[in-house]
Design a protein around this motif. Structure first.
Motif, PDB file in Angstrom:
ATOM      1  N   SER A   2       1.969   6.324   8.724  1.00 43.53           N
ATOM      2  CA  SER A   2       2.622   6.031   7.443  1.00 43.53           C
ATOM      3  C   SER A   2       1.604   5.453   6.465  1.00 43.53           C
ATOM      4  CB  SER A   2       3.769   5.047   7.653  1.00 43.53           C
ATOM      5  OG  SER A   2       3.250   3.841   8.110  1.00 43.53           O
ATOM      6  N   PRO A   3       1.823   5.700   5.144  1.00 39.56           N
ATOM      7  CA  PRO A   3       0.847   5.222   4.157  1.00 39.56           C
ATOM      8  C   PRO A   3       0.686   3.716   4.228  1.00 39.56           C
ATOM      9  CG  PRO A   3       2.435   6.718   3.174  1.00 39.56           C
ATOM     10  CD  PRO A   3       2.941   6.404   4.540  1.00 39.56           C
ATOM     11  N   SER A   4      -0.549   3.264   4.015  1.00 41.07           N
ATOM     12  CA  SER A   4      -0.800   1.820   4.136  1.00 41.07           C
ATOM     13  C   SER A   4      -0.599   1.130   2.798  1.00 41.07           C
ATOM     14  CB  SER A   4      -2.226   1.592   4.605  1.00 41.07           C
ATOM     15  OG  SER A   4      -3.111   2.156   3.654  1.00 41.07           O
ATOM     16  N   LEU A   5      -0.133  -0.103   2.897  1.00 42.20           N
ATOM     17  CA  LEU A   5       0.028  -0.927   1.701  1.00 42.20           C
ATOM     18  C   LEU A   5      -1.292  -1.633   1.455  1.00 42.20           C
ATOM     19  CD1 LEU A   5       2.262  -1.942  -0.247  1.00 42.20           C
ATOM     20  CD2 LEU A   5       2.548  -3.864   1.302  1.00 42.20           C
ATOM     21  N   PRO A   6      -1.870  -1.492   0.255  1.00 42.31           N
ATOM     22  CA  PRO A   6      -3.159  -2.145   0.046  1.00 42.31           C
ATOM     23  C   PRO A   6      -3.013  -3.654   0.000  1.00 42.31           C
ATOM     24  CG  PRO A   6      -2.363  -1.239  -2.005  1.00 42.31           C
ATOM     25  CD  PRO A   6      -1.375  -0.834  -0.944  1.00 42.31           C
ATOM     26  N   THR A   7      -4.000  -4.324   0.501  1.00 40.81           N
ATOM     27  CA  THR A   7      -3.955  -5.783   0.426  1.00 40.81           C
ATOM     28  C   THR A   7      -4.454  -6.249  -0.938  1.00 40.81           C
ATOM     29  OG1 THR A   7      -6.102  -5.803   1.446  1.00 40.81           O
ATOM     30  CG2 THR A   7      -4.228  -6.225   2.877  1.00 40.81           C
ATOM     31  N   ASP A  39      11.894   3.152  -4.566  1.00 37.10           N
ATOM     32  CA  ASP A  39      11.968   1.823  -3.946  1.00 37.10           C
ATOM     33  C   ASP A  39      10.887   1.578  -2.890  1.00 37.10           C
ATOM     34  OD1 ASP A  39      14.129   1.107  -5.480  1.00 37.10           O
ATOM     35  OD2 ASP A  39      15.589   1.879  -4.024  1.00 37.10           O
ATOM     36  N   THR A  40       9.762   2.275  -3.023  1.00 36.77           N
ATOM     37  CA  THR A  40       8.643   2.015  -2.097  1.00 36.77           C
ATOM     38  C   THR A  40       7.756   0.922  -2.690  1.00 36.77           C
ATOM     39  OG1 THR A  40       8.639   4.346  -1.468  1.00 36.77           O
ATOM     40  CG2 THR A  40       6.656   3.073  -0.920  1.00 36.77           C
ATOM     41  N   LEU A  41       7.449  -0.065  -1.869  1.00 35.54           N
ATOM     42  CA  LEU A  41       6.542  -1.128  -2.314  1.00 35.54           C
ATOM     43  C   LEU A  41       5.121  -0.583  -2.290  1.00 35.54           C
ATOM     44  CD1 LEU A  41       6.073  -4.105  -3.072  1.00 35.54           C
ATOM     45  CD2 LEU A  41       5.949  -4.619  -0.630  1.00 35.54           C
ATOM     46  N   LEU A  42       4.464  -0.556  -3.469  1.00 35.22           N
ATOM     47  CA  LEU A  42       3.131   0.048  -3.560  1.00 35.22           C
ATOM     48  C   LEU A  42       2.000  -0.973  -3.547  1.00 35.22           C
ATOM     49  CD1 LEU A  42       3.436   2.830  -6.283  1.00 35.22           C
ATOM     50  CD2 LEU A  42       3.544   3.045  -3.805  1.00 35.22           C
ATOM     51  N   LEU A  43       2.259  -2.123  -4.114  1.00 37.81           N
ATOM     52  CA  LEU A  43       1.183  -3.110  -4.225  1.00 37.81           C
ATOM     53  C   LEU A  43       1.761  -4.515  -4.255  1.00 37.81           C
ATOM     54  CD1 LEU A  43      -1.908  -3.666  -4.817  1.00 37.81           C
ATOM     55  CD2 LEU A  43      -1.305  -3.658  -7.229  1.00 37.81           C
ATOM     56  N   THR A 293       8.630  -0.571 -11.114  1.00 38.81           N
ATOM     57  CA  THR A 293       9.147  -1.871 -11.556  1.00 38.81           C
ATOM     58  C   THR A 293       8.250  -2.937 -10.949  1.00 38.81           C
ATOM     59  OG1 THR A 293      10.650  -1.881  -9.685  1.00 38.81           O
ATOM     60  CG2 THR A 293      11.598  -1.344 -11.805  1.00 38.81           C
ATOM     61  N   LYS A 294       8.233  -4.072 -11.605  1.00 38.19           N
ATOM     62  CA  LYS A 294       7.386  -5.151 -11.092  1.00 38.19           C
ATOM     63  C   LYS A 294       8.217  -6.411 -10.984  1.00 38.19           C
ATOM     64  CE  LYS A 294       5.394  -6.422 -15.624  1.00 38.19           C
ATOM     65  NZ  LYS A 294       6.085  -5.518 -16.524  1.00 38.19           N
ATOM     66  N   GLN A 295       7.774  -7.283 -10.102  1.00 41.60           N
ATOM     67  CA  GLN A 295       8.470  -8.557  -9.941  1.00 41.60           C
ATOM     68  C   GLN A 295       7.464  -9.608  -9.486  1.00 41.60           C
ATOM     69  OE1 GLN A 295      11.707  -8.610  -7.164  1.00 41.60           O
ATOM     70  NE2 GLN A 295      12.052 -10.784  -7.439  1.00 41.60           N
ATOM     71  N   LYS A 302       4.590  -7.993  -7.217  1.00 49.40           N
ATOM     72  CA  LYS A 302       4.880  -6.820  -6.383  1.00 49.40           C
ATOM     73  C   LYS A 302       5.276  -5.665  -7.297  1.00 49.40           C
ATOM     74  CE  LYS A 302       6.568  -9.370  -2.395  1.00 49.40           C
ATOM     75  NZ  LYS A 302       7.618  -9.491  -1.409  1.00 49.40           N
ATOM     76  N   PHE A 303       4.913  -4.461  -6.865  1.00 52.67           N
ATOM     77  CA  PHE A 303       5.190  -3.260  -7.668  1.00 52.67           C
ATOM     78  C   PHE A 303       5.854  -2.216  -6.775  1.00 52.67           C
ATOM     79  CE2 PHE A 303       1.750  -5.611  -9.454  1.00 52.67           C
ATOM     80  CZ  PHE A 303       1.967  -5.567 -10.814  1.00 52.67           C
ATOM     81  N   TRP A 304       7.006  -1.687  -7.250  1.00 57.46           N
ATOM     82  CA  TRP A 304       7.763  -0.677  -6.515  1.00 57.46           C
ATOM     83  C   TRP A 304       7.939   0.584  -7.355  1.00 57.46           C
ATOM     84  CZ3 TRP A 304       9.397  -5.795  -6.230  1.00 57.46           C
ATOM     85  CH2 TRP A 304       9.661  -6.314  -4.965  1.00 57.46           C
ATOM     86  N   THR A 305       8.150   1.684  -6.674  1.00 61.25           N
ATOM     87  CA  THR A 305       8.549   2.895  -7.397  1.00 61.25           C
ATOM     88  C   THR A 305      10.017   2.738  -7.817  1.00 61.25           C
ATOM     89  OG1 THR A 305       9.093   3.842  -5.233  1.00 61.25           O
ATOM     90  CG2 THR A 305       6.982   4.486  -6.199  1.00 61.25           C
ATOM     91  N   SER A 306      10.326   3.136  -9.045  1.00 60.88           N
ATOM     92  CA  SER A 306      11.717   3.014  -9.506  1.00 60.88           C
ATOM     93  C   SER A 306      12.450   4.362  -9.434  1.00 60.88           C
ATOM     94  CB  SER A 306      11.765   2.463 -10.932  1.00 60.88           C
ATOM     95  OG  SER A 306      10.963   3.252 -11.780  1.00 60.88           O
ATOM     96  N   ARG A 307      11.722   5.404  -9.010  1.00 65.01           N
ATOM     97  CA  ARG A 307      12.343   6.711  -8.744  1.00 65.01           C
ATOM     98  C   ARG A 307      11.433   7.477  -7.793  1.00 65.01           C
ATOM     99  NH1 ARG A 307       9.146  10.251 -11.298  1.00 65.01           N
ATOM    100  NH2 ARG A 307       8.350   9.820 -13.385  1.00 65.01           N
TER     101      ARG A 307
END
Ligand code: SAM
Length: 358
Positions: A2-7, A39-43, A293-295, A302-307
């Motif tokens: 599965s794709p890795s989340l960058p640190t 809704d995937t957490l990218l960063l 989206t960011k939060q 944190k940054f997620w895909t919104s679609r």
């Protein structure tokens, strides 16, 4: 696999989800390498190059997690260093993370500001940015004074000229927001050795000052810091560091906002009580139809895909924090030019410029 989340701890973010590359119109941008579901957490990044809480909010914003509760004054205070905390654990974490000399430096700055009761004009009327040449000239002149001040503080028998430069620097009235921001940049550079290189990679603004007064405020804050902070920190206060961070701030800052009101969490519809630079989060371009989206949660963004995203699409956030939904093209472009200094080239704006939509 599965794709890795960058640190994204100490460099330009890399990930199996995306890569940073050059765009046709907007400098570098971030592009999806694969299809990515909604809704995937990218960063996720908590590396801050420098931050500042605006003076009117100094007793209302936790220095560690930036919590703000509609103007309520936090009760846990460290008045000597001009910081407040929402909890004992925040106070412990903040204090433990600080190099001891940095704690003393904060006391020295707070002592200086308490002695100099100058009222700062918040109304800015002059927006004539100094040229890159004028900026260089001001820093070069400051460096001549800085050399004298460093000598006055370091050698056993300073000359008259060196002592005079030191006294002059000690009598300056530094702007609180500017001096706290620059001191934080110095402290972060001690805590994270490569932060200057990481910050230097960000988009630079060769005219990062609002006007000549703003440039002078930065130079004065630099000289003030040199004149008061502990000897141990003197070698860390370098114009290259201060100039690097300052020239990256205008294009790369994230507003520190309350998290409890309307719009996108942590960005819109809320009060802005400070700002900071999170280098790893500074490669997303803006879009008036963002797909991320960011939060902010404490010091972490944190940054997620919104679609759902297709491989090859550019990944963009909104710098307008949700306001873009209610604005037409002219309003959006005006705001982005005024606040961020660029003419928006996003797909929505480019399309509406050709077909006359909003
Ligand atoms: C946080 S940086 C984004 C990354 C930047 N493009 C880079 O090369 O490092 C913000 C800067 O990118 C550019 N930018 C971002 N979004 C843009 C857009 N929609 N249209 C034009 N320029 C944009 C502007 O120069 C802006 O000041």
């Amino acid at each position: 696999m599965s794709p890795s989340l960058p640190t994204a701890s100490n460099a330009r973010p890399t990930s199996s989800f995306f890569e940073v590359r050059t765009t046709a119109t907007s400098g570098r941008g971030v592009f999806a390498l694969i299809d990515i579901p909604r809704d995937t957490l990218l960063l996720e990044t908590s590396l801050v190059a420098a931050s500042a809480i605006y003076k009117p909010y100094a007793k209302e914003v936790c220095a560690q997690c930036f919590s703000y509760d509609r103007g309520v004054l936090w009760k846990i205070r460290d008045n000597a260093r001009s910081v407040v905390f929402c909890s004992e654990s925040c106070q412990t974490n903040w204090t433990t993370d600080m190099p001891p000399a940095a704690l003393v430096a904060r006391e020295e700055v707070q002592n200086l500001l308490a002695r100099k009761q100058k009222l700062w004009d918040t109304e800015i009327e002059d927006f004539s940015k100094p040229s890159p040449e004028a900026i260089d000239k001001a820093w070069t002149a400051a460096e001549d004074k800085a050399t004298l001040i460093r000598a006055a503080r370091s050698i056993p028998s300073p000359t008259k000229a060196q002592l005079k430069a030191l006294r002059q620097a000690q009598s300056l009235h530094p702007d609180p927001d500017t001096i706290w921001f620059l001191l934080d940049a110095v402290i972060q550079s001690i805590r994270q050795h490569d932060i200057v290189e990481v910050t230097a990679d960000l988009a630079a603004d060769s005219q990062a000052f609002i006007n000549a007064d703003d440039l002078n405020l930065h130079v004065d804050a630099y000289l003030s810091l040199l004149s008061i902070i502990p000897h141990k920190l003197l070698p860390h206060i370098q114009p290259s560091l201060l100039r690097t961070i300052q020239s990256r701030t205008t294009h790369n800052s994230f507003g520190l906002r309350s998290l409890d009101e309307g719009g996108e969490l942590g960005t819109a519809g809320s009060e802005c009580f400070g700002f900071g630079v999170w280098p790893a989060a500074s490669y997303w371009n803006h879009s008036c139809k963002p797909n991320l989206t960011k939060q902010r949660n404490g010091r972490t963004w944190k940054f997620w895909t919104s679609r759902d995203i297709r491989a090859g699409e550019e990944l963009c956030i909104s710098y307008l924090g949700g306001d873009e939904r209610d604005m037409d093209t002219a309003e959006r472009r005006e705001k982005l030019t005024r606040i961020w200094g660029f003419e928006c080239q996003c797909e929505r704006c480019s399309r509406s410029a050709t077909v006359g939509q909003s």
